[in-house]
Design a protein around this motif. Structure first.
Motif, PDB file in Angstrom:
ATOM      1  N   LYS A 161     -41.876  12.249 -74.052  1.00  0.00           N
ATOM      2  CA  LYS A 161     -42.996  12.004 -74.591  1.00  0.00           C
ATOM      3  C   LYS A 161     -43.408  11.258 -75.766  1.00  0.00           C
ATOM      4  O   LYS A 161     -44.285  10.576 -76.970  1.00  0.00           O
ATOM      5  CB  LYS A 161     -43.840  12.646 -75.055  1.00  0.00           C
ATOM      6  CG  LYS A 161     -44.999  13.270 -75.440  1.00  0.00           C
ATOM      7  CD  LYS A 161     -45.844  14.244 -75.587  1.00  0.00           C
ATOM      8  CE  LYS A 161     -44.937  15.140 -76.411  1.00  0.00           C
ATOM      9  NZ  LYS A 161     -45.367  14.438 -78.234  1.00  0.00           N
ATOM     10  N   ASP A 162     -41.758  11.257 -76.857  1.00  0.00           N
ATOM     11  CA  ASP A 162     -41.890  10.242 -78.412  1.00  0.00           C
ATOM     12  C   ASP A 162     -40.807   8.907 -77.599  1.00  0.00           C
ATOM     13  O   ASP A 162     -39.670   8.886 -78.124  1.00  0.00           O
ATOM     14  CB  ASP A 162     -40.785  11.155 -79.625  1.00  0.00           C
ATOM     15  CG  ASP A 162     -41.970  12.491 -79.372  1.00  0.00           C
ATOM     16  OD1 ASP A 162     -43.089  12.748 -80.387  1.00  0.00           O
ATOM     17  OD2 ASP A 162     -41.435  14.042 -79.391  1.00  0.00           O
ATOM     18  N   SER A 182     -46.965  19.636 -75.730  1.00  0.00           N
ATOM     19  CA  SER A 182     -46.948  19.316 -77.178  1.00  0.00           C
ATOM     20  C   SER A 182     -47.026  20.677 -78.398  1.00  0.00           C
ATOM     21  O   SER A 182     -47.611  21.152 -77.063  1.00  0.00           O
ATOM     22  CB  SER A 182     -47.547  18.208 -77.633  1.00  0.00           C
ATOM     23  OG  SER A 182     -47.128  18.254 -78.781  1.00  0.00           O
ATOM     24  N   ARG A 197     -48.238  21.052 -80.920  1.00  0.00           N
ATOM     25  CA  ARG A 197     -49.316  20.884 -81.477  1.00  0.00           C
ATOM     26  C   ARG A 197     -50.383  20.827 -80.274  1.00  0.00           C
ATOM     27  O   ARG A 197     -51.897  21.430 -81.137  1.00  0.00           O
ATOM     28  CB  ARG A 197     -49.677  18.811 -81.787  1.00  0.00           C
ATOM     29  CG  ARG A 197     -49.006  18.434 -82.603  1.00  0.00           C
ATOM     30  CD  ARG A 197     -48.688  16.784 -83.256  1.00  0.00           C
ATOM     31  NE  ARG A 197     -48.053  16.270 -84.119  1.00  0.00           N
ATOM     32  CZ  ARG A 197     -48.011  16.561 -86.201  1.00  0.00           C
ATOM     33  NH1 ARG A 197     -48.452  16.853 -86.255  1.00  0.00           N
ATOM     34  NH2 ARG A 197     -46.641  15.546 -85.709  1.00  0.00           N
ATOM     35  N   LEU A 235     -52.593  13.396 -80.811  1.00  0.00           N
ATOM     36  CA  LEU A 235     -51.702  13.825 -79.726  1.00  0.00           C
ATOM     37  C   LEU A 235     -51.420  12.678 -78.965  1.00  0.00           C
ATOM     38  O   LEU A 235     -51.691  11.750 -78.966  1.00  0.00           O
ATOM     39  CB  LEU A 235     -52.665  13.770 -78.222  1.00  0.00           C
ATOM     40  CG  LEU A 235     -53.064  15.902 -78.865  1.00  0.00           C
ATOM     41  CD1 LEU A 235     -54.405  15.558 -77.615  1.00  0.00           C
ATOM     42  CD2 LEU A 235     -51.969  16.751 -78.910  1.00  0.00           C
ATOM     43  N   ASP A 285     -49.117  10.856 -75.724  1.00  0.00           N
ATOM     44  CA  ASP A 285     -48.327   9.979 -74.455  1.00  0.00           C
ATOM     45  C   ASP A 285     -48.153   8.893 -74.121  1.00  0.00           C
ATOM     46  O   ASP A 285     -48.361   7.520 -74.986  1.00  0.00           O
ATOM     47  CB  ASP A 285     -49.729  10.828 -73.488  1.00  0.00           C
ATOM     48  CG  ASP A 285     -49.154  11.367 -72.212  1.00  0.00           C
ATOM     49  OD1 ASP A 285     -48.555  11.701 -72.234  1.00  0.00           O
ATOM     50  OD2 ASP A 285     -49.978  11.851 -71.795  1.00  0.00           O
TER      51      ASP A 285
END
Length: 279
Positions: free
Chosen positions: A148-149, A184, A186, A272, A274
């Motif tokens: 994702k990161d 996530s 978050r 967010l 993605d």
């Protein structure tokens, strides 16, 4: 076993290392979800000894209110990790990791000049500070990071090469909620109406894959941004189509044989990110 000091961490891991055991490491900032646990499960399957760090790193937050609001759930994190078969949990204080101010500045060439690097100045330098510090403490054979990161993953691979570390970096796929939203920490901060809108991000990224043959790079970027911004709860910060190795933006589909689309969207006060591959 929960450890809070560097000296004890080094000591227990050296005992494992000296008997030829492999060490798998999953660095996290806590507030764990099933995405993290998928990394942990893989580490447990592939190594004799697994250690997970829980440390909210202040140097990678360019927004201090973001640092203050970052979710912290240490009790449930420890419970989850113990249930997952983790051998050691490293929970240091800020003082333990940074006994004095870390003034190191890293050079990542062009990797950190785009996307997250452009929108969060100093973020990746902070990531490199803490990850290099943790690698020095743990000295793992393998370290596990989520895709994702995606930009962070590229930065860490570059860092390992730069520092000539003998650590294998393992990339693990994005895990998603049933409605497609990338898992996530978050997500815990999303207000109900924003949470309801958030799956539009991945839905749009996925739909865009079907338009690669009919739209130019520029038009596809425009289409994705416009489609997400139609929802009043969401505001795109950036959407970039880049080469997956260099992370440099492409102008035409022929510019790269491996293209990934990376996005950052504000859902109220929550940011967010993605990504998905287009080629």
């Amino acid at each position: 076993m929960v450890i809070s000091t560097i000296s004890e961490t080094k000591k227990v891991l050296e005992n494992h290392r000296s008997t030829g055991k492999t060490i798998g490491f999953v660095p996290t900032m806590g507030a764990l979800h099933q995405g993290h646990i998928s990394l942990v499960n893989r580490a447990v399957n592939e190594n004799d000894t697994v250690i997970v760090s829980l440390f909210v790193n202040p140097t990678q937050f360019n927004d201090k209110s973001d640092l203050k609001n970052y979710p912290r759930t240490p009790e449930s994190d420890i419970k989850l990790l113990k249930e997952s078969g983790v051998h050691y949990i490293f929970m240091p204080s800020e003082q333990e990791i940074y006994p004095e101010k870390d003034t190191r500045v890293f050079d990542f060439g062009l990797l950190d000049k785009v996307m997250e690097g452009e929108h969060r100045p100093g973020h990746f330098n902070g990531v490199a500070q803490v990850v290099s510090r943790l690698f020095d403490i743990v000295e793992p054979h393998r370290a596990y990071f989520g895709q994702k990161d995606f930009q962070q993953l590229a930065i860490i691979r570059y860092l390992v090469k730069q520092l000539k570390l003998k650590i294998e970096i393992i990339a693990c796929p994005i895990l998603r909620e049933s409605d497609g939203l990338a898992m996530s920490s978050r997500n815990l901060l999303l207000e109900p109406d924003k949470r309801k809108s958030a799956p539009i991000i991945y839905k749009t990224l996925s739909e865009a894959r079907n338009k690669v043959n009919e739209l130019s790079v520029k038009d596809l970027i425009y289409w994705v941004i416009a489609n997400i911004n139609k929802d009043p709860n969401l505001a795109v910060e950036y959407f970039s189509l880049v080469d997956s190795e260099t992370l440099q933006p492409i102008s035409n589909w022929e510019d790269s044989s491996s293209v990934i689309g990376c996005i950052a969207v504000k859902a109220g006060n929550v940011r967010l990110i993605d990504n998905t591959f287009y080629k």
